[in-house]
Write a protein that holds these residues in place. Structure first.
Motif, PDB file in Angstrom:
ATOM      1  N   VAL A  52     -13.431  -0.187  -0.091  1.00 53.86           N
ATOM      2  CA  VAL A  52     -13.651  -1.266   0.870  1.00 53.86           C
ATOM      3  C   VAL A  52     -13.603  -2.567   0.086  1.00 53.86           C
ATOM      4  CG1 VAL A  52     -15.187  -2.208   2.630  1.00 53.86           C
ATOM      5  CG2 VAL A  52     -15.087   0.276   2.255  1.00 53.86           C
ATOM      6  N   VAL A  53     -12.570  -3.370   0.348  1.00 53.89           N
ATOM      7  CA  VAL A  53     -12.330  -4.577  -0.455  1.00 53.89           C
ATOM      8  C   VAL A  53     -12.244  -5.793   0.462  1.00 53.89           C
ATOM      9  CG1 VAL A  53     -11.049  -3.189  -2.136  1.00 53.89           C
ATOM     10  CG2 VAL A  53      -9.785  -4.444  -0.379  1.00 53.89           C
ATOM     11  N   PRO A  54     -12.421  -6.980  -0.096  1.00 54.73           N
ATOM     12  CA  PRO A  54     -12.165  -8.170   0.727  1.00 54.73           C
ATOM     13  C   PRO A  54     -10.698  -8.190   1.144  1.00 54.73           C
ATOM     14  CG  PRO A  54     -13.209  -8.736  -1.377  1.00 54.73           C
ATOM     15  CD  PRO A  54     -12.769  -7.320  -1.482  1.00 54.73           C
ATOM     16  N   GLY A  55     -10.418  -8.788   2.288  1.00 56.28           N
ATOM     17  CA  GLY A  55      -9.030  -8.918   2.704  1.00 56.28           C
ATOM     18  C   GLY A  55      -8.228  -9.678   1.664  1.00 56.28           C
ATOM     19  N   PHE A  56      -7.026  -9.205   1.370  1.00 55.19           N
ATOM     20  CA  PHE A  56      -6.187  -9.860   0.375  1.00 55.19           C
ATOM     21  C   PHE A  56      -5.716 -11.229   0.866  1.00 55.19           C
ATOM     22  CE2 PHE A  56      -4.890  -5.289  -0.697  1.00 55.19           C
ATOM     23  CZ  PHE A  56      -5.861  -5.172  -1.683  1.00 55.19           C
ATOM     24  N   ILE A  57      -5.558 -12.143  -0.084  1.00 56.80           N
ATOM     25  CA  ILE A  57      -5.069 -13.496   0.192  1.00 56.80           C
ATOM     26  C   ILE A  57      -3.762 -13.670  -0.573  1.00 56.80           C
ATOM     27  CG2 ILE A  57      -5.545 -15.970   0.031  1.00 56.80           C
ATOM     28  CD1 ILE A  57      -8.566 -15.184  -0.099  1.00 56.80           C
ATOM     29  N   ASN A  58      -2.666 -13.880   0.132  1.00 58.97           N
ATOM     30  CA  ASN A  58      -1.353 -14.001  -0.498  1.00 58.97           C
ATOM     31  C   ASN A  58      -0.931 -15.466  -0.494  1.00 58.97           C
ATOM     32  OD1 ASN A  58       1.177 -13.615  -1.572  1.00 58.97           O
ATOM     33  ND2 ASN A  58       1.798 -12.044  -0.095  1.00 58.97           N
ATOM     34  N   GLU A  59      -0.928 -16.098  -1.671  1.00 63.09           N
ATOM     35  CA  GLU A  59      -0.624 -17.528  -1.740  1.00 63.09           C
ATOM     36  C   GLU A  59       0.874 -17.813  -1.910  1.00 63.09           C
ATOM     37  OE1 GLU A  59      -2.663 -19.240  -5.176  1.00 63.09           O
ATOM     38  OE2 GLU A  59      -0.760 -19.148  -6.276  1.00 63.09           O
ATOM     39  N   HIS A  60       1.691 -16.776  -2.018  1.00 64.28           N
ATOM     40  CA  HIS A  60       3.124 -16.989  -2.205  1.00 64.28           C
ATOM     41  C   HIS A  60       3.882 -15.892  -1.469  1.00 64.28           C
ATOM     42  CE1 HIS A  60       6.514 -18.277  -5.206  1.00 64.28           C
ATOM     43  NE2 HIS A  60       6.993 -17.920  -4.026  1.00 64.28           N
ATOM     44  N   ILE A  61       4.324 -16.209  -0.253  1.00 64.29           N
ATOM     45  CA  ILE A  61       5.046 -15.249   0.574  1.00 64.29           C
ATOM     46  C   ILE A  61       6.019 -16.002   1.477  1.00 64.29           C
ATOM     47  CG2 ILE A  61       2.985 -15.207   2.073  1.00 64.29           C
ATOM     48  CD1 ILE A  61       3.998 -12.547   3.198  1.00 64.29           C
ATOM     49  N   HIS A  62       7.288 -15.620   1.395  1.00 74.75           N
ATOM     50  CA  HIS A  62       8.318 -16.251   2.231  1.00 74.75           C
ATOM     51  C   HIS A  62       8.438 -15.569   3.590  1.00 74.75           C
ATOM     52  CE1 HIS A  62       9.760 -18.833  -0.996  1.00 74.75           C
ATOM     53  NE2 HIS A  62       9.614 -17.797  -1.798  1.00 74.75           N
ATOM     54  N   PRO A  85      -1.561  -7.547   8.199  1.00 76.41           N
ATOM     55  CA  PRO A  85      -2.753  -6.708   8.066  1.00 76.41           C
ATOM     56  C   PRO A  85      -2.449  -5.268   7.641  1.00 76.41           C
ATOM     57  CG  PRO A  85      -2.972  -8.126   9.975  1.00 76.41           C
ATOM     58  CD  PRO A  85      -1.567  -8.300   9.475  1.00 76.41           C
ATOM     59  N   ALA A  86      -1.269  -4.752   7.950  1.00 77.23           N
ATOM     60  CA  ALA A  86      -0.892  -3.402   7.526  1.00 77.23           C
ATOM     61  C   ALA A  86      -0.736  -3.310   6.020  1.00 77.23           C
ATOM     62  CB  ALA A  86       0.407  -2.977   8.214  1.00 77.23           C
ATOM     63  N   THR A  87      -0.640  -4.457   5.334  1.00 80.83           N
ATOM     64  CA  THR A  87      -0.549  -4.495   3.877  1.00 80.83           C
ATOM     65  C   THR A  87      -1.871  -4.926   3.244  1.00 80.83           C
ATOM     66  OG1 THR A  87       0.169  -6.817   3.672  1.00 80.83           O
ATOM     67  CG2 THR A  87       1.856  -5.182   4.180  1.00 80.83           C
ATOM     68  N   GLY A  88      -2.906  -5.070   4.067  1.00 82.72           N
ATOM     69  CA  GLY A  88      -4.223  -5.462   3.572  1.00 82.72           C
ATOM     70  C   GLY A  88      -4.448  -6.952   3.508  1.00 82.72           C
ATOM     71  N   VAL A  89      -3.459  -7.748   3.887  1.00 84.11           N
ATOM     72  CA  VAL A  89      -3.564  -9.205   3.822  1.00 84.11           C
ATOM     73  C   VAL A  89      -4.247  -9.736   5.074  1.00 84.11           C
ATOM     74  CG1 VAL A  89      -2.254 -11.364   3.780  1.00 84.11           C
ATOM     75  CG2 VAL A  89      -1.572  -9.463   2.310  1.00 84.11           C
ATOM     76  N   THR A  90      -5.284 -10.539   4.867  1.00 87.99           N
ATOM     77  CA  THR A  90      -6.001 -11.127   5.997  1.00 87.99           C
ATOM     78  C   THR A  90      -5.780 -12.632   6.118  1.00 87.99           C
ATOM     79  OG1 THR A  90      -7.985 -11.332   4.621  1.00 87.99           O
ATOM     80  CG2 THR A  90      -7.790  -9.354   5.986  1.00 87.99           C
ATOM     81  N   SER A  91      -5.262 -13.259   5.057  1.00 85.65           N
ATOM     82  CA  SER A  91      -4.901 -14.674   5.118  1.00 85.65           C
ATOM     83  C   SER A  91      -3.805 -14.935   4.101  1.00 85.65           C
ATOM     84  CB  SER A  91      -6.109 -15.580   4.873  1.00 85.65           C
ATOM     85  OG  SER A  91      -6.758 -15.263   3.665  1.00 85.65           O
ATOM     86  N   PHE A  92      -3.000 -15.964   4.371  1.00 91.26           N
ATOM     87  CA  PHE A  92      -1.840 -16.198   3.521  1.00 91.26           C
ATOM     88  C   PHE A  92      -1.401 -17.645   3.566  1.00 91.26           C
ATOM     89  CE2 PHE A  92      -0.149 -15.441   7.690  1.00 91.26           C
ATOM     90  CZ  PHE A  92       1.152 -15.927   7.771  1.00 91.26           C
ATOM     91  N   VAL A  93      -0.531 -17.990   2.618  1.00 88.20           N
ATOM     92  CA  VAL A  93       0.013 -19.341   2.511  1.00 88.20           C
ATOM     93  C   VAL A  93       1.531 -19.229   2.659  1.00 88.20           C
ATOM     94  CG1 VAL A  93       0.136 -21.425   1.090  1.00 88.20           C
ATOM     95  CG2 VAL A  93      -1.872 -19.947   0.945  1.00 88.20           C
ATOM     96  N   GLY A 120      -4.761 -14.673  16.293  1.00 83.92           N
ATOM     97  CA  GLY A 120      -4.908 -13.291  15.851  1.00 83.92           C
ATOM     98  C   GLY A 120      -4.005 -12.952  14.679  1.00 83.92           C
ATOM     99  N   GLY A 121      -4.326 -11.857  14.019  1.00 85.42           N
ATOM    100  CA  GLY A 121      -3.572 -11.437  12.851  1.00 85.42           C
ATOM    101  C   GLY A 121      -4.045 -12.162  11.601  1.00 85.42           C
ATOM    102  N   ALA A 122      -3.256 -12.064  10.541  1.00 89.95           N
ATOM    103  CA  ALA A 122      -3.608 -12.749   9.294  1.00 89.95           C
ATOM    104  C   ALA A 122      -3.645 -14.255   9.515  1.00 89.95           C
ATOM    105  CB  ALA A 122      -2.593 -12.387   8.206  1.00 89.95           C
ATOM    106  N   GLN A 123      -4.627 -14.904   8.924  1.00 84.83           N
ATOM    107  CA  GLN A 123      -4.820 -16.329   9.147  1.00 84.83           C
ATOM    108  C   GLN A 123      -3.986 -17.171   8.185  1.00 84.83           C
ATOM    109  OE1 GLN A 123      -9.157 -16.565   8.880  1.00 84.83           O
ATOM    110  NE2 GLN A 123      -9.316 -16.479  11.093  1.00 84.83           N
ATOM    111  N   VAL A 124      -3.412 -18.236   8.695  1.00 83.78           N
ATOM    112  CA  VAL A 124      -2.617 -19.165   7.894  1.00 83.78           C
ATOM    113  C   VAL A 124      -3.551 -20.197   7.269  1.00 83.78           C
ATOM    114  CG1 VAL A 124      -0.852 -20.973   7.976  1.00 83.78           C
ATOM    115  CG2 VAL A 124      -0.525 -18.842   9.263  1.00 83.78           C
ATOM    116  N   LEU A 125      -3.475 -20.351   5.949  1.00 78.42           N
ATOM    117  CA  LEU A 125      -4.362 -21.289   5.238  1.00 78.42           C
ATOM    118  C   LEU A 125      -3.702 -22.624   4.948  1.00 78.42           C
ATOM    119  CD1 LEU A 125      -5.963 -18.838   2.647  1.00 78.42           C
ATOM    120  CD2 LEU A 125      -6.886 -19.566   4.859  1.00 78.42           C
TER     121      LEU A 125
END
Length: 384
Positions: A52-62, A85-93, A120-125
């Motif tokens: 059980v981990v914090p949702g992943f944050i992806n700062e570099h995704i096209h 979210p299927a990849t574990g990412v809950t927020s991204f840039v 809804g879905g992964a949040q945009v930061l």
């Protein structure tokens, strides 16, 4: 109240067992199993011994799932938000490309809208601008005809949404651009650059702290007489380095070296994925250029390695295997570190009481994602 039971809970410095996470929109409490009673919660997720981990944050995704940040389509970011979210990412840039100025500005406006109107879905930061202020010599899969000299004036109207900007420091006319970025809270990330060691160190010293866009890729390499940007990035204490750990962009040994040099706090794991991520082999595109995906590799027509197609849960697993780092350290590189850098660690990035309930449950064997919770709501369930 909701609860996650029977999981190995990954905290920044340890893994705890025999505890329950109780949450609604935010994490309410993490309590020992013996203190928990079924009647305390109305909904349960059984982690079945998974991490059980914090949702992943992806700062570099096209892009992913057939959508790209640069698509002139309001649905594109929504597609990414629902797929991640299927990849574990809950927020991204969401990350832009070196394209025409008007295309970039439209993309920034769409990113701002997605950030402000969450549905809804992964949040945009916010936005990561990868170019156009880069070097033609290390453009990678970026379009050379759209490269520009750094100019803050046209970024200023979007300063509220730009979180990171990739820059080739040797192209700067002066250091005012760096100060303008700092004054507006924009992270300068050195990348796609032909800078030598001294130029890179000078820029890093001027900034104090900065990022390095996908360490090793699209920059002057390390040589024993010419240490290059790679040497500066590994040596400078203020440089936090992105790593694409798909085992294609960066050799496993180079990943381990980066960990030994930078430690847990100096690395951020990213995917740098394009629209072909989660799509399989075939023809795709990136920044207006055709990309051909085959056997897990994405390349331009001339053979140039393009962005990755690896999802974040695989990136994390690869680095865990290759680096020899502990699970808390590796998870922190995809959660704690980007959250701190982006200024959102007060509300996301770790499993702590009072923080937003962004939680990912991983299979303990292969790290495939079993469930993902975003702001207390189940956003992905592999069994659904």
């Amino acid at each position: 109240m909701k609860a996650i039971i029977d999981g190995l809970i990954v905290l920044p410095n340890e893994i705890i067992n025999g505890h329950v996470i109780m949450y609604e929109k935010d994490i309410w409490r993490i309590v020992p199993r013996k203190q928990f009673r079924a009647g305390m919660c109305s909904e349960f997720i059984d982690a079945n011994g998974g991490f059980v981990v914090p949702g992943f944050i992806n700062e570099h995704i096209h892009g992913c799932a057939g959508a790209d940040t640069m698509d002139d389509d309001d649905q594109a970011l929504k597609t990414m938000q629902q797929a991640l979210p299927a990849t574990g990412v809950t927020s991204f840039v969401p990350t832009t490309m070196t394209m025409e100025q008007g295309r970039i500005e439209k993309a920034l406006s769409r990113i701002r809208q997605a950030r402000d109107d969450y549905q809804g879905g992964a949040q945009v930061l916010g936005a990561h601008m990868e170019g156009p202020f880069i070097s033609p010599a290390y453009k990678g899969s970026q379009a050379e005809e759209n490269i520009q000299t750094a100019d803050f004036s046209w970024l200023e109207p979007y300063a509220d949404v730009i979180k990171i900007i990739t820059l080739a420091p040797e192209t700067l006319k002066n250091k005012k651009f760096l100060k303008d970025c700092q004054d507006h809270g924009i992270i300068v990330s050195i990348g796609h650059t032909a800078a030598d060691f001294d130029q890179a160190m000078d820029c890093m010293d001027a900034l104090g702290s900065c990022h390095v866009t996908h360490l090793y890729n699209a920059m002057t390499p390390f040589h024993h007489r010419r240490p290059g940007v790679v040497g500066a990035a590994l040596l400078h204490k203020g440089a936090c380095c992105e790593l694409i750990c798909d085992d294609l962009h960066v050799h496993p040994a180079a990943q381990k070296l980066a960990y030994q040099m930078k430690g847990r706090d100096g690395l951020i794991l990213v995917t740098d994925s394009l629209r072909a991520c989660l799509q399989g082999d075939g023809e795709s595109s990136l920044g207006g250029q055709k990309v051909f995906v085959k056997n897990g590799e994405a390349r331009l027509a001339d053979g140039t390695l393009a962005a990755s197609i690896a999802p974040m849960n695989e990136v994390v697993l690869h680095f865990l295997i290759n680096s020899g780092a502990s699970i808390p350290d590796v998870v922190s590189m995809a959660t704690v570190n980007p959250a701190k850098a982006l200024g959102v660690y007060d509300r996301i990035g770790s499993l702590e009481e009072g923080k937003q309930a962004d939680i990912t449950i991983l299979d303990s064997n292969d790290f495939h994602v079993k469930q993902t919770v975003i702001a207390g709501e189940l956003a992905y369930n592999e069994e659904a």
